[in-house]
Design an enzyme around this catalytic site. Structure first.
Site, PDB file in Angstrom:
ATOM      1  N   GLY A  30      39.815  78.262  61.125  1.00  0.00           N
ATOM      2  CA  GLY A  30      39.575  77.609  59.847  1.00  0.00           C
ATOM      3  C   GLY A  30      39.769  76.115  59.988  1.00  0.00           C
ATOM      4  O   GLY A  30      40.506  75.654  60.869  1.00  0.00           O
ATOM      5  N   GLN A  61      41.412  67.738  57.214  1.00  0.00           N
ATOM      6  CA  GLN A  61      41.904  67.772  58.601  1.00  0.00           C
ATOM      7  C   GLN A  61      41.042  66.927  59.540  1.00  0.00           C
ATOM      8  O   GLN A  61      41.432  66.681  60.680  1.00  0.00           O
ATOM      9  CB  GLN A  61      41.948  69.216  59.114  1.00  0.00           C
ATOM     10  CG  GLN A  61      43.039  70.057  58.474  1.00  0.00           C
ATOM     11  CD  GLN A  61      43.099  71.426  59.120  1.00  0.00           C
ATOM     12  OE1 GLN A  61      42.306  72.305  58.781  1.00  0.00           O
ATOM     13  NE2 GLN A  61      43.998  71.591  60.073  1.00  0.00           N
ATOM     14  N   HIS A  70      45.307  79.671  53.669  1.00  0.00           N
ATOM     15  CA  HIS A  70      45.792  78.537  54.470  1.00  0.00           C
ATOM     16  C   HIS A  70      44.894  77.308  54.249  1.00  0.00           C
ATOM     17  O   HIS A  70      45.388  76.199  54.047  1.00  0.00           O
ATOM     18  CB  HIS A  70      45.820  78.956  55.952  1.00  0.00           C
ATOM     19  CG  HIS A  70      46.273  77.893  56.900  1.00  0.00           C
ATOM     20  ND1 HIS A  70      47.414  78.028  57.668  1.00  0.00           N
ATOM     21  CD2 HIS A  70      45.744  76.686  57.237  1.00  0.00           C
ATOM     22  CE1 HIS A  70      47.566  76.933  58.414  1.00  0.00           C
ATOM     23  NE2 HIS A  70      46.557  76.111  58.173  1.00  0.00           N
ATOM     24  N   HIS A  80      45.411  73.513  52.271  1.00  0.00           N
ATOM     25  CA  HIS A  80      45.119  72.167  52.792  1.00  0.00           C
ATOM     26  C   HIS A  80      44.387  71.340  51.731  1.00  0.00           C
ATOM     27  O   HIS A  80      44.709  70.176  51.506  1.00  0.00           O
ATOM     28  CB  HIS A  80      44.188  72.252  54.014  1.00  0.00           C
ATOM     29  CG  HIS A  80      44.892  72.449  55.323  1.00  0.00           C
ATOM     30  ND1 HIS A  80      45.824  71.569  55.809  1.00  0.00           N
ATOM     31  CD2 HIS A  80      44.769  73.424  56.270  1.00  0.00           C
ATOM     32  CE1 HIS A  80      46.251  71.993  57.000  1.00  0.00           C
ATOM     33  NE2 HIS A  80      45.633  73.124  57.293  1.00  0.00           N
TER      34      HIS A  80
HETATM   35 ZN   LIG Z   1      45.903  74.301  58.930  1.00  0.00          ZN
END
Ligand SMILES: [Zn+2]
Length: 177
Positions: free
Chosen positions: A46, A51, A136, A140
């Site tokens: 993922g 990110q 998850h 984020h």
């Molecule tokens: Zn992560």
């Protein structure tokens, strides 16, 4: 396509809620394409847009980490509507926390709503590992990271280790081969 640098904790972009994507244009399609290549190269299951330093509410999930590209899920402006009270503990890693593995409780089943790359908005149910990865990644996008789910004591321990690794110059994204 291009492999993008992965942002590591505690970069502020990981700790701020992302902004809605809205209309899907060429810029978003390019971002998704680059994120897909970046996620498989890492390899990861993922990847959230923040990110790679982009504060947009968009994430990718492929539980095969790219072994089967047809399993790719593009979640644009995702919302988790329901989370089962039944949870499961599982070990998680994160591309923004190299070599950090922690046990995290997640809901076993979720109901998620998101728009795909073609602009179709739908709502469906996921369970098990896929539900874990989506939880998850959406975390984020909400400007939170997975160490927020463990006890303050354990979290401080991990943060201290990370600080030491940063000071030692041992806190880098995995080199891409
Ligand atoms: Zn992560």
């Amino acid at each position: 396509m291009a492999i993008l640098p992965i942002v590591l904790f505690p970069d502020p972009v990981l700790l701020e809620p992302t902004k809605p994507v809205g209309e899907i244009d060429d810029e978003i399609r390019q971002l998704v394409s680059d994120m897909e290549e970046t996620m498989y190269a890492a390899p990861g299951v993922g990847l959230a847009a923040n990110q790679v330093g982009v504060g947009k509410r968009l994430c990718l999930v492929n539980v095969t980490a790219g072994d089967d590209p047809s399993q790719l899920m593009v979640l644009i402006d995702p919302v988790i509507h329901e989370r089962s009270s039944q949870t499961e503990v599982g070990e998680e890693g994160c591309l923004s926390f190299p070599d950090v593995l922690i046990d995290v409780h997640r809901s076993l089943t979720i109901e998620v709503e998101a728009t795909d790359l073609e602009g179709n908005r739908r709502r469906w149910t996921e369970e098990g590992f896929t539900a874990r990865v989506i939880q998850h990644e959406v975390e984020h996008l909400d400007g939170k990271v997975f160490i927020g789910n463990i006890s303050p004591l354990k979290r401080e321990m991990i943060k201290r280790k990370i600080k030491k690794r940063i000071e030692a110059g041992d806190w880098e994204s995995a080199p891409v081969s």
